[in-house]
Design a protein around this motif. Structure first.
Motif, mmCIF file in Angstrom:
data_model
loop_
_atom_site.group_PDB
_atom_site.id
_atom_site.type_symbol
_atom_site.label_atom_id
_atom_site.label_comp_id
_atom_site.label_asym_id
_atom_site.label_seq_id
_atom_site.Cartn_x
_atom_site.Cartn_y
_atom_site.Cartn_z
ATOM 1 N N THR A 18 1.530 1.324 -5.545
ATOM 2 C CA THR A 18 2.292 2.319 -4.796
ATOM 3 C C THR A 18 3.267 1.651 -3.816
ATOM 4 O OG1 THR A 18 0.481 3.897 -4.983
ATOM 5 C CG2 THR A 18 2.052 4.274 -3.200
ATOM 6 N N CYS A 19 4.459 2.211 -3.707
ATOM 7 C CA CYS A 19 5.469 1.709 -2.767
ATOM 8 C C CYS A 19 4.921 1.795 -1.347
ATOM 9 C CB CYS A 19 6.753 2.526 -2.893
ATOM 10 S SG CYS A 19 8.070 2.003 -1.766
ATOM 11 N N HIS A 20 4.945 0.692 -0.632
ATOM 12 C CA HIS A 20 4.397 0.634 0.727
ATOM 13 C C HIS A 20 5.199 1.455 1.728
ATOM 14 C CE1 HIS A 20 1.466 -2.340 -0.424
ATOM 15 N NE2 HIS A 20 2.401 -3.171 -0.850
ATOM 16 N N GLU A 21 6.459 1.710 1.444
ATOM 17 C CA GLU A 21 7.299 2.442 2.394
ATOM 18 C C GLU A 21 7.398 3.936 2.110
ATOM 19 O OE1 GLU A 21 11.104 0.672 3.156
ATOM 20 O OE2 GLU A 21 10.212 -1.249 3.713
ATOM 21 N N ASN A 25 5.114 6.150 -6.664
ATOM 22 C CA ASN A 25 4.519 5.218 -7.603
ATOM 23 C C ASN A 25 4.983 5.559 -9.018
ATOM 24 O OD1 ASN A 25 2.985 3.507 -9.159
ATOM 25 N ND2 ASN A 25 1.137 3.785 -7.954
ATOM 26 N N SER A 49 0.445 -7.697 -4.124
ATOM 27 C CA SER A 49 0.972 -7.521 -2.765
ATOM 28 C C SER A 49 2.153 -6.550 -2.753
ATOM 29 C CB SER A 49 1.380 -8.861 -2.150
ATOM 30 O OG SER A 49 2.433 -9.450 -2.887
ATOM 31 N N SER A 50 2.842 -6.426 -3.885
ATOM 32 C CA SER A 50 3.943 -5.474 -3.993
ATOM 33 C C SER A 50 4.089 -5.092 -5.455
ATOM 34 C CB SER A 50 5.242 -6.105 -3.480
ATOM 35 O OG SER A 50 6.304 -5.176 -3.538
ATOM 36 N N ARG A 53 8.539 -0.370 -6.096
ATOM 37 C CA ARG A 53 9.306 -0.155 -4.868
ATOM 38 C C ARG A 53 10.353 0.907 -5.150
ATOM 39 N NH1 ARG A 53 11.073 -6.111 -3.884
ATOM 40 N NH2 ARG A 53 9.097 -7.069 -3.363
ATOM 41 N N HIS A 57 13.358 1.670 -0.716
ATOM 42 C CA HIS A 57 12.607 0.633 0.000
ATOM 43 C C HIS A 57 13.603 -0.324 0.660
ATOM 44 C CE1 HIS A 57 10.159 -2.987 0.544
ATOM 45 N NE2 HIS A 57 9.079 -2.207 0.418
#
Length: 121
Positions: A18-21, A25, A49-50, A53, A57
């Motif tokens: 999933t996009c952290h920002e 997804n 870790s990524s 995005r 993002h």
């Protein structure tokens, strides 16, 4: 015989990508299946870790054109030591991953429509 989880994978959950920002997804399931197979062949955990995005993002907005992460066909994988980095890169090439970026803490893998492309950060 391996048991698939609720997302249809052995080792990964879709939520790991999933996009952290933005929380979006749109990870490509074929890509995750390839990572799943890679993980199985390596015999050690792969920590994402990524993954996906969003084109919104911060990293993707700085690019001229959003990259493979925003296409859902890339992930950055944390790697704890040089031996595992070497094993991961060798096996990824054997298994047809076509984008491989190397940084001290992580390896970027993707399945771009291109010949093998490798780089360092």
């Amino acid at each position: 015989m391996s048991i698939l989880n609720e997302d249809g994978f052995i080792y990964f959950k879709k939520a790991e990508f999933t996009c952290h920002e933005t929380g979006e997804n749109e990870i490509n399931e074929d890509f995750v299946h390839r990572l799943d197979n890679l993980r199985g062949q390596l015999g050690f955990p792969l920590v994402i870790s990524s993954g996906y995005r969003s084109p919104e993002h911060t990293v993707e907005r700085r690019k001229h054109k959003p990259g493979t992460h925003s296409q859902g066909i890339a992930a950055d994988i944390l790697v704890s030591n040089a031996k595992r980095r070497g094993q991961l890169i060798k096996k990824a090439i054997e298994m047809g991953f076509t984008g491989i970026g190397m940084e001290g803490r992580f390896i970027h893998l993707d399945i771009r429509d291109d010949d093998l492309t490798m780089w360092t950060y």
